[in-house]
Every structure is written in structure tokens, then in C-alpha cells.
Write a protein that holds these residues in place. Sequence first.
Motif, short mmCIF file in Angstrom:
data_model
loop_
_atom_site.label_atom_id
_atom_site.label_comp_id
_atom_site.label_asym_id
_atom_site.label_seq_id
_atom_site.Cartn_x
_atom_site.Cartn_y
_atom_site.Cartn_z
N PHE A 154 0.64 -1.28 0.04
CA PHE A 154 0.14 -0.24 0.13
C PHE A 154 0.97 1.13 0.00
O PHE A 154 0.74 2.30 -0.85
N ALA A 155 1.67 1.48 0.83
CA ALA A 155 2.40 2.41 1.13
C ALA A 155 3.86 2.41 1.92
O ALA A 155 3.50 1.26 2.70
N LYS A 156 4.77 3.28 2.07
CA LYS A 156 5.73 3.01 2.98
C LYS A 156 5.67 3.86 4.48
O LYS A 156 5.99 3.31 5.22
N GLY A 157 4.92 4.80 4.34
CA GLY A 157 4.32 5.60 5.41
C GLY A 157 3.28 6.46 5.45
O GLY A 157 2.61 6.68 4.31
N LEU A 158 3.27 7.68 6.21
CA LEU A 158 2.52 8.90 5.84
C LEU A 158 2.63 9.46 4.69
O LEU A 158 1.57 9.93 4.06
N ALA A 159 3.90 9.76 4.35
CA ALA A 159 4.19 10.78 3.41
C ALA A 159 3.49 10.21 2.14
O ALA A 159 3.02 11.11 1.30
N ASP A 160 3.65 8.95 1.75
CA ASP A 160 3.07 8.33 0.57
C ASP A 160 1.81 8.02 0.68
O ASP A 160 0.82 7.65 -0.22
N GLY A 161 1.41 7.53 1.96
CA GLY A 161 0.23 6.84 2.30
C GLY A 161 -0.95 7.95 2.27
O GLY A 161 -2.09 7.47 1.84
N PHE A 162 -0.79 9.19 2.78
CA PHE A 162 -1.83 10.11 2.88
C PHE A 162 -2.53 10.36 1.29
O PHE A 162 -3.62 10.56 1.08
N PRO A 163 -1.48 10.66 0.40
CA PRO A 163 -1.95 11.23 -0.94
C PRO A 163 -2.66 9.87 -1.46
O PRO A 163 -3.80 10.08 -2.55
N LYS A 164 -2.11 8.55 -1.51
CA LYS A 164 -2.56 7.39 -2.07
C LYS A 164 -3.90 7.02 -1.40
O LYS A 164 -4.93 6.88 -2.38
N LEU A 165 -4.24 7.27 -0.27
CA LEU A 165 -5.56 7.04 0.42
C LEU A 165 -6.78 8.15 -0.14
O LEU A 165 -7.75 7.62 -0.51
N TYR A 166 -6.36 9.32 -0.20
CA TYR A 166 -6.96 10.26 -0.68
C TYR A 166 -7.23 10.03 -2.08
O TYR A 166 -8.64 10.42 -2.57
N LYS A 167 -6.37 9.86 -3.03
CA LYS A 167 -6.66 9.51 -4.46
C LYS A 167 -7.87 8.44 -4.34
O LYS A 167 -8.57 8.40 -5.46
N ALA A 168 -7.61 7.21 -3.58
CA ALA A 168 -8.39 6.05 -3.84
C ALA A 168 -9.93 6.26 -3.10
O ALA A 168 -10.77 5.87 -3.99
N GLU A 169 -9.93 6.96 -2.22
CA GLU A 169 -11.19 6.80 -1.24
C GLU A 169 -11.70 8.38 -0.99
O GLU A 169 -12.78 8.27 -0.52
N GLY A 170 -10.69 9.33 -1.36
CA GLY A 170 -11.27 10.58 -0.85
C GLY A 170 -11.28 10.91 0.53
O GLY A 170 -10.61 10.30 1.28
N LEU A 171 -11.88 12.14 0.98
CA LEU A 171 -11.83 12.40 2.46
C LEU A 171 -12.58 11.54 3.24
O LEU A 171 -12.19 11.30 4.46
N SER A 172 -13.65 10.83 2.64
CA SER A 172 -14.35 9.88 3.44
C SER A 172 -13.64 8.56 4.13
O SER A 172 -13.57 8.23 4.81
N GLY A 173 -12.39 8.35 3.20
CA GLY A 173 -11.53 7.19 3.41
C GLY A 173 -10.62 7.42 4.86
O GLY A 173 -10.42 6.31 5.38
N PHE A 174 -10.47 8.64 4.93
CA PHE A 174 -9.55 8.89 6.21
C PHE A 174 -10.58 8.75 7.54
O PHE A 174 -10.24 8.68 8.49
N TYR A 175 -11.97 9.06 7.55
CA TYR A 175 -12.88 9.05 8.68
C TYR A 175 -13.87 7.70 8.59
O TYR A 175 -14.74 7.80 9.31
N LYS A 176 -13.52 6.95 7.70
CA LYS A 176 -14.22 5.57 7.52
C LYS A 176 -14.52 4.77 9.12
O LYS A 176 -15.29 4.50 9.40
#
Length: 318
Positions: A154-176
Amino acid sequence: MKTGEENQRRMRGVEGRLCEEFSARYYGICTVGGMLSAGTTHLAITPLDVLKVNMQVNPIKYNGISSGFTTLWKEQGATALWRGWSGKLFGYGVQGGCKFGLYEYFKKLYSDVLVDHNRSFIFFVSSASAQVFADMALCPFEAVKVRVQTQPNFAKGLADGFPKLYKAEGLSGFYKGLLPLWGRNLPFSMIMFSTFEHSVNLIYHNIIQRRKEDCSRAQQLGVTCLAGCASGAVGTIISNPADNIVSSLYNKKAENVLQAVKNIGFVNLFTRSLPLRITLVGPVVTLQWFFYDTIKVLSGLPTSGGLSRRLEEATSSA
């Protein structure tokens, strides 16, 4: 003679303070103390957290502590044990700052307003209020962390994980997982703070039989450790079902809470990964309280536990 020495000790403590209690600077120190204590302790137990999350998501493959570590090490290497460390450090640092700082604020606020309520109610409502905001701050970090720990590609950490998650699921992905996170942490926080506060009072009143102000700093920190250990153990047992649900939702093992409960099983909600969580959370909570109160002591402030004088008088018979 003894009373004179005690008064001198209290005066020296007041003179050495960096700020007055319940001032803006006081709450700032509590917030920074919470950030440092929670962030560093959660960082230290990252390998255990990685194993815990994988045991919750894939209990057949990771069915024990020793065998689970061996499987992770063989298949993914030693670095896998530290996967998600940045989420632990920064996510739980932010959460800890909000949790401890806001708890101090709400406890003073509610103790002045809800003078007709007993102590337990004040502890419960103060910790719940603080935890609501703390989990809102933690949720995006937790969403990335769990995926990093259980999905190696998925990702190595926060730096690449945040944009990847946002691109895949949008803002709602962070608060699911916010509602399950509240479901896990609100009961834990309410039980943890209440157990801590009552344990502190019990130790001073029934065991040491001295006022906190009359004890040395070392004695006060010793009481903090004992009360912290008790609060961590009790809180872990209460919050374990919701912790399993959070891991299931974040890893798409279920689409909603009801489905997660059905998939995991009612008994497994309480037992799955519980020994590891007790091993994991108990020492972490104890160290958090110890580090937090050490920072307060170094700032010339009293250790945690106790209410404003006004509530002490109003609830003395509660």
C-alpha cells in the motif's frame, strides 16, 4: 514543627512552577506533555502493534505471539515489524495532546459547573469530551497506519500513504473508522481516566494515608505508576471488541459494523488479540501517565489526580 516543614515544602513547590494551574500556559504544558508521552510510548511498541493488527485481520495465519512474529519476520523481513511507525508517533502524539490537554480543561470546566454531580460522573464526561476531539485528530493517521501495517504494497508510511488513500477513497476514506474508533476509545478513555483518578485517591487515602501535597515527588510518581497500571488493564478489557471492529473495517474485511461483528463472532470480539493487547496497552498506559506526570513535575506542577477544591467540597459526601 512538622506543619511548618510541610508549609515550606508547599511554598517551594509553588515558587518553582512555570505557571499557575488552570491557566492557558498550564493547559499548554499538559498538551505538550500528552503529545510527548503518548507519541513516544506508542512508537516504542510499534512491532507489537503490527502483530496485533495482523492477528485481528488474519487470525488463522497469525494465531500466536511467537509464531506471528516468526511469520512476519520470514515473509516480510525485520523492517516489517516497524511498518507504520510514523503513524504511531505522529498520530498518537496528536491524539495524546488532545486527550490529556482537553481532559484537564474539561475536568476543571465541569467541576465548576456540575457541582451537584459525583466525581465519577465528572471523570466520565470530561474524558469523553476530550476523546471525541482526540479521535477526530487521530483518525486520518490511523486509517493510513493500519493499511501500511497490513498491506505491504500500500505505502511506506504517512508521506506517500496520505495522498494514495485520498486519491483512492477521498476524504471519507480517512474517517471511515471514526465511529468504531469512538466505540473503542470512548469507553477505554472513560474507564481509564476514572480508574486512574479513583486509584490515585484510594492509594493516598487508604494506603499512604497522606495528602498528595505532603508526599515527595518520587512518591507521587510512584502513585501515578500504580494507578496507571490499573487504569490500562481495566480499559483494555472494555475496549477490545471495538478494536477488533476497527481493524476489520480498515482492511475491508467488512463493509459496516454489523457485518464486522457477524464475521468476527461475538465471543471472538472479546477474546481475539486480548492477551497481546493487555501486554501492549497496559505498560503503554502506565508509561504514558509516568512520562506525562514527570513533565508536570519538572514544570513545578503537581501530579495528576484530584479535583478542584470547589468540587472536592461539593462531592465530599458523594
